[in-house]
Design an enzyme around this catalytic site. Structure first.
Site, mmCIF file in Angstrom:
data_model
loop_
_atom_site.group_PDB
_atom_site.id
_atom_site.type_symbol
_atom_site.label_atom_id
_atom_site.label_comp_id
_atom_site.label_asym_id
_atom_site.label_seq_id
_atom_site.Cartn_x
_atom_site.Cartn_y
_atom_site.Cartn_z
ATOM 1 N N HIS A 281 0.962 -0.956 -0.020
ATOM 2 C CA HIS A 281 -0.089 0.340 0.238
ATOM 3 C C HIS A 281 1.329 1.194 -0.233
ATOM 4 C CE1 HIS A 281 -2.729 2.647 1.461
ATOM 5 N NE2 HIS A 281 -3.801 2.321 0.377
ATOM 6 N N GLU A 334 -7.657 -4.594 -0.353
ATOM 7 C CA GLU A 334 -8.156 -5.739 -1.454
ATOM 8 C C GLU A 334 -7.871 -6.914 -0.874
ATOM 9 O OE1 GLU A 334 -6.085 -5.259 -4.742
ATOM 10 O OE2 GLU A 334 -6.492 -2.698 -4.187
#
Length: 396
Positions: A281, A334
């Site tokens: 991320h 996700e």
């Protein structure tokens, strides 16, 4: 704005000195906000003064929606009133309902998220949304509530129409999350599935000054109406570098297939420079708190998919630590979002649209906040093309 020799962007105007800023405006503070923040080094993010994860664990989607647009968590009476008010806004206007089959057909290859852009634009026009600078705060808030309430109805109808099915009418007696699942599937979901999806939705309402949130605020700074702001934000979210890909993370799990294939499959792709979907991320330098929460939700369901996902996570993180030391690459939202939504029966093509339905609440709060500032957001660019002026050549 342009890129200088060091790879930084240079901000220039005709009256101010150049200011070097990072490419992509990374880390550049452009405004003040009371809506929340992401503290990436701590693995923590919050909505207003509350931990977003704690809110997801303890409150309803409607309560957090109220927090974002009204600035405070409601008590029991106000919670019930807000839930009833927003539930009454779910139905599609007849004018929009009539054109949805054509919208679904036209957006068939791109999917419901593309159709949502068109549907919301038509909805705003039909509702008479006006420029945010021409209306008072109460009207702006009402416009955002109407748009956020109708978005799941639009998405579910577009999905079903695209498969030759009749849309399912919304029910006011169901929660935001339960009604969304009901409209998608035609069956009322069990409380466990509805609550799991609700917690996912809460966890994705807002997440700092991301690209789509910034887009919404830029458009709001022009005074455009709420519908225009939200449609622009959806456009930004649709980009593969931003909108997330829970379905692609799940596709990775499917492609690996079995535990004995994890090591070779992942090493081959890491060494080839490929991105491993669901890992890493740009903000977090520790475990993504959203992933941690969703992993717990998935483990409450249990089953082979969850067990395999946990094993994939364990091995992938070990391989990434070996091949990319010091990078702190962990699962992002996700990875387990895809697992949870799969377990709850959402079609994979609806994963990102579902994300958008939740994020609309965060965009709306940002639109309302930006509307209180009359300053347009207008950066500058440094021209680096051929010297000007050059005589215009004859067409002969």
């Amino acid at each position: 704005m342009s890129i200088n020799a060091t790879g930084s962007a240079v901000h220039t105007t005709g009256v101010t000195a150049p200011v070097d800023v990072p490419r992509g405006l990374a880390g550049v503070v452009v405004t003040d906000t009371a809506l929340g923040d992401v503290r990436g080094r701590e693995g923590f993010y919050h909505y207003r003064q509350y931990s977003a994860v704690e809110l997801a664990k303890t409150r309803s989607f409607e309560d957090v929606w109220h927090l974002m647009v009204h600035g405070e968590l409601p008590d029991a009476a106000r919670s019930a009133a807000f839930a009833a008010h927003t539930a009454a806004l779910r139905a599609l206007p007849d004018e929009l309902r009539a054109v949805l089959p054509a919208v679904a057909a036209a957006s068939g290859r791109s999917g419901p998220l593309a159709g949502l852009r068109t549907g919301l634009s038509l909805f705003g026009a039909e509702q008479g949304f006006r420029p945010v600078y021409d209306i008072d705060a109460e009207r702006r808030r009402g416009d955002t509530l109407a748009a956020c309430a109708v978005a799941p109805t639009l998405l579910a109808a577009l999905y079903r129409l695209g498969r030759g099915l009749d849309p399912v009418e919304p029910r006011e007696d169901l929660s935001f999350a339960a009604n969304y699942l009901y409209m998608l599937t035609g069956s009322e979901p069990g409380p466990e599935r509805a609550r799991a999806v609700e917690q996912y939705l809460i966890s994705t309402i807002d997440h700092g000054f991301n690209a789509s949130t910034f887009t919404a605020r830029v458009i709001a700074s022009t005074g455009a109406d709420v519908g225009a702001c939200l449609v622009g934000a959806i456009g930004a979210l649709s980009g593969p570098l931003h909108g997330g890909a829970p379905s692609r993370a799940l596709d990775t799990i499917d492609a690996i297939g079995s535990s004995d294939r994890i090591d070779a499959w992942i090493r081959e792709r890491v060494l080839a420079g490929d991105r491993i979907m669901g890992f890493g991320h740009p903000v977090y330098r520790t475990e993504d708190p959203r992933s941690r929460m969703l992993k717990g939700i998935a483990q409450e369901f249990g089953g082979p998919l969850v067990d395999f996902a946990v094993e994939v996570e364990r091995q992938v993180e070990a391989i990434l630590a070996e091949l990319k030391p010091g990078r702190e690459l962990h699962t992002n939202v996700e990875f387990y979002a895809g697992v949870v939504m799969e377990l709850c029966g959402l079609p994979r093509e609806m994963f990102t649209p579902t994300f958008a339905a939740a994020r609309m609440v965060g965009w709306s709060a940002n639109i309302l906040e930006q509307s209180e500032d009359s300053k347009i957001i207008r950066p500058a660019a440094r021209y680096v093309g051929p010297g000007a002026p050059v005589p215009v050549p004859s067409a002969a």
